[in-house]
Design an enzyme around this catalytic site. Structure first.
Site, PDB file in Angstrom:
ATOM      1  N   TYR A 134       3.046  -1.420   3.728  1.00  0.00           N
ATOM      2  CA  TYR A 134       2.467  -0.802   2.537  1.00  0.00           C
ATOM      3  C   TYR A 134       2.366  -1.851   1.440  1.00  0.00           C
ATOM      4  CZ  TYR A 134       1.811   2.216  -1.500  1.00  0.00           C
ATOM      5  OH  TYR A 134       1.318   2.793  -2.640  1.00  0.00           O
ATOM      6  N   ASP A 188       2.840  -1.261 -14.619  1.00  0.00           N
ATOM      7  CA  ASP A 188       1.936  -0.526 -13.721  1.00  0.00           C
ATOM      8  C   ASP A 188       1.127   0.490 -14.528  1.00  0.00           C
ATOM      9  OD1 ASP A 188       0.707   0.570 -11.478  1.00  0.00           O
ATOM     10  OD2 ASP A 188       2.399   1.891 -11.035  1.00  0.00           O
ATOM     11  N   ASP A 203      -2.600   0.328  -2.199  1.00  0.00           N
ATOM     12  CA  ASP A 203      -2.732   1.221  -3.352  1.00  0.00           C
ATOM     13  C   ASP A 203      -3.972   0.824  -4.149  1.00  0.00           C
ATOM     14  OD1 ASP A 203      -2.424   2.647  -5.695  1.00  0.00           O
ATOM     15  OD2 ASP A 203      -0.391   1.964  -6.110  1.00  0.00           O
ATOM     16  N   ASP A 239      -4.983   2.530  -6.825  1.00  0.00           N
ATOM     17  CA  ASP A 239      -4.889   3.170  -8.145  1.00  0.00           C
ATOM     18  C   ASP A 239      -5.983   4.232  -8.281  1.00  0.00           C
ATOM     19  OD1 ASP A 239      -2.628   1.809  -8.874  1.00  0.00           O
ATOM     20  OD2 ASP A 239      -3.670   0.264  -9.997  1.00  0.00           O
ATOM     21  N   HIS A 297      -5.150   4.349  -0.705  1.00  0.00           N
ATOM     22  CA  HIS A 297      -5.104   5.662  -1.350  1.00  0.00           C
ATOM     23  C   HIS A 297      -5.630   5.555  -2.774  1.00  0.00           C
ATOM     24  CE1 HIS A 297      -1.388   4.793  -3.639  1.00  0.00           C
ATOM     25  NE2 HIS A 297      -0.848   4.347  -2.516  1.00  0.00           N
ATOM     26  N   GLU A 350      -5.993   7.820  -6.472  1.00  0.00           N
ATOM     27  CA  GLU A 350      -5.288   8.893  -7.166  1.00  0.00           C
ATOM     28  C   GLU A 350      -6.167   9.602  -8.191  1.00  0.00           C
ATOM     29  OE1 GLU A 350      -2.568   6.588 -10.381  1.00  0.00           O
ATOM     30  OE2 GLU A 350      -2.527   5.805  -8.339  1.00  0.00           O
ATOM     31  N   CYS A 381       2.697   4.911 -13.792  1.00  0.00           N
ATOM     32  CA  CYS A 381       3.491   4.983 -12.573  1.00  0.00           C
ATOM     33  C   CYS A 381       3.728   6.453 -12.229  1.00  0.00           C
ATOM     34  CB  CYS A 381       4.821   4.264 -12.774  1.00  0.00           C
ATOM     35  SG  CYS A 381       6.004   4.515 -11.433  1.00  0.00           S
ATOM     36  N   ARG A 434      -4.337  10.619  -3.207  1.00  0.00           N
ATOM     37  CA  ARG A 434      -3.063  10.868  -3.882  1.00  0.00           C
ATOM     38  C   ARG A 434      -3.305  11.811  -5.057  1.00  0.00           C
ATOM     39  NH1 ARG A 434       0.673   6.386  -7.120  1.00  0.00           N
ATOM     40  NH2 ARG A 434       0.908   7.688  -8.971  1.00  0.00           N
ATOM     41  N   GLU A 469       2.422  13.033  -4.928  1.00  0.00           N
ATOM     42  CA  GLU A 469       3.395  12.196  -5.625  1.00  0.00           C
ATOM     43  C   GLU A 469       4.453  13.029  -6.333  1.00  0.00           C
ATOM     44  OE1 GLU A 469       5.041   9.707  -5.691  1.00  0.00           O
ATOM     45  OE2 GLU A 469       4.009   8.102  -6.773  1.00  0.00           O
ATOM     46  N   ASN A 487       6.658   9.401  -0.587  1.00  0.00           N
ATOM     47  CA  ASN A 487       7.010   8.181  -1.320  1.00  0.00           C
ATOM     48  C   ASN A 487       8.512   8.182  -1.609  1.00  0.00           C
ATOM     49  OD1 ASN A 487       7.220   5.963  -2.971  1.00  0.00           O
ATOM     50  ND2 ASN A 487       5.998   6.796  -4.643  1.00  0.00           N
TER      51      ASN A 487
END
Length: 316
Positions: free
Chosen positions: A48, A62, A89, A91, A116, A118, A126, A161, A191, A216
């Site tokens: 990952y 982040d 990721d 984002d 992924h 989101e 985050c 996500r 999440e 996660n």
């Protein structure tokens, strides 16, 4: 040597084979190509690549400050050295739907197996922090639809996500996941769930759609650190440990720096360090040596060999 033996296409097929409900396949987070090689050496099924880790490694929080170019380049470096499928990721997709489409194709070019995307607004936060603001369902599904339409390899995994659990509750989050699957998501990433019961509810809802679920297991977050067995029983297909290796490495780095400050030498910490022999093993010095002895014409120490100060000087 130089590159992985497995093609990107083969890795993507393998990722889909791995993601079975109840498999709870562990994907540790790699923050460098070398850590990806270590993950493979320890027989994990996949790698990952965390957006938070990539940002933090650049000395940034982040909050969506990294660019597509930075993330894709690091992803390519990591994917290049491992035969394992790597999921990254993305984002919020680095912009509007057209930007999301480009993101997918850049990730395909980088040799990654999936990503992924989101449903937070930009700038994002985050996933385990408070104060997140979510986009509406139309915007969230647009992102996923753009991602699914843009891919050229049908096996490149599009994971959706949602952070909606924190702001609107689990029922609303599950409804959002269904909409994201309808838009083209192959898997879902809910999440910051609170307990195993919530994971079970999500997995049951997604089982009706034949869609795998990611958990996660980040330290210091909203979710307890459940075991693989617990998450497998809940129906989880994949577990990520996004920042675990970075936190471990930075903790060790701090301890060594403190020792140098306090003791004037790193000697007390040497026993906790990776040996020269183990490092050479991971970067495959032996194969490079066999390939071209005119370039790598030194003796590679065997794993576990105690290396003396003299050897250190000779190898420097």
């Amino acid at each position: 040597m130089l590159y992985a033996h497995t093609t990107a296409e083969q890795k993507r097929i393998r990722l889909r084979q791995i993601l079975q409900p109840g498999a709870a396949a562990p994907f540790p987070g790699a923050f460098t190509p070398l850590t990806a090689k270590l993950i493979q050496d320890k027989d994990f099924p996949g790698v990952y690549i965390s957006g938070a880790v990539l940002a933090n490694e650049l000395g940034l929080p982040d909050i969506g400050l990294t660019t597509l170019t930075e993330v894709a380049a690091r992803g390519a470096q990591i994917a290049r050295v491992t035969d394992l499928p790597a999921i990254i990721d993305a984002d919020t997709g680095f912009g509007e739907p057209m930007n999301v489409a480009r993101t997918i194709q850049e990730f395909e070019n980088a040799g990654l197996a999936g990503c992924h995307i989101e449903d937070q607004i930009n700038p994002k936060r985050c996933g385990h922090l408070d104060g997140k603001i979510m986009v509406d369902e139309h915007t969230a599904t647009q992102r996923i639809r753009a991602a699914a339409d843009a891919r050229r390899d049908e096996n490149f995994l599009i994971m959706a996500r949602t952070d909606l659990r924190a702001t609107d509750g689990l029922d609303t989050a599950i409804d959002r996941m269904r909409a994201l699957v309808d838009a083209g998501a192959d898997a879902v990433f809910p999440e910051a769930l609170k307990d195993l019961g919530e994971f079970e509810r999500v997995c049951q809802a997604m089982a009706e759609l034949n869609v795998p679920v990611l958990a996660n297991m980040t330290e210091f977050g909203q979710s307890d650190l459940f075991t693989r067995e617990q998450l497998a029983d809940a129906g989880v297909a994949m577990i990520i440990y996004p920042v675990t290796l970075l936190r471990s490495a930075m903790g060790a780095a701090e301890r060594v720096l403190d020792a140098i400050t306090a003791q004037g030498t790193q000697q007390s910490q040497v026993g906790q360090m990776q040996t020269r022999a183990r490092l050479y093993e991971l970067v495959d010095y032996a194969d490079y040596n066999r390939f071209d002895t005119s370039v790598f014409n030194f003796q590679v120490p065997s794993r576990g060999t105690m290396e003396t100060d003299t050897a250190e000087k000779e190898q420097s």
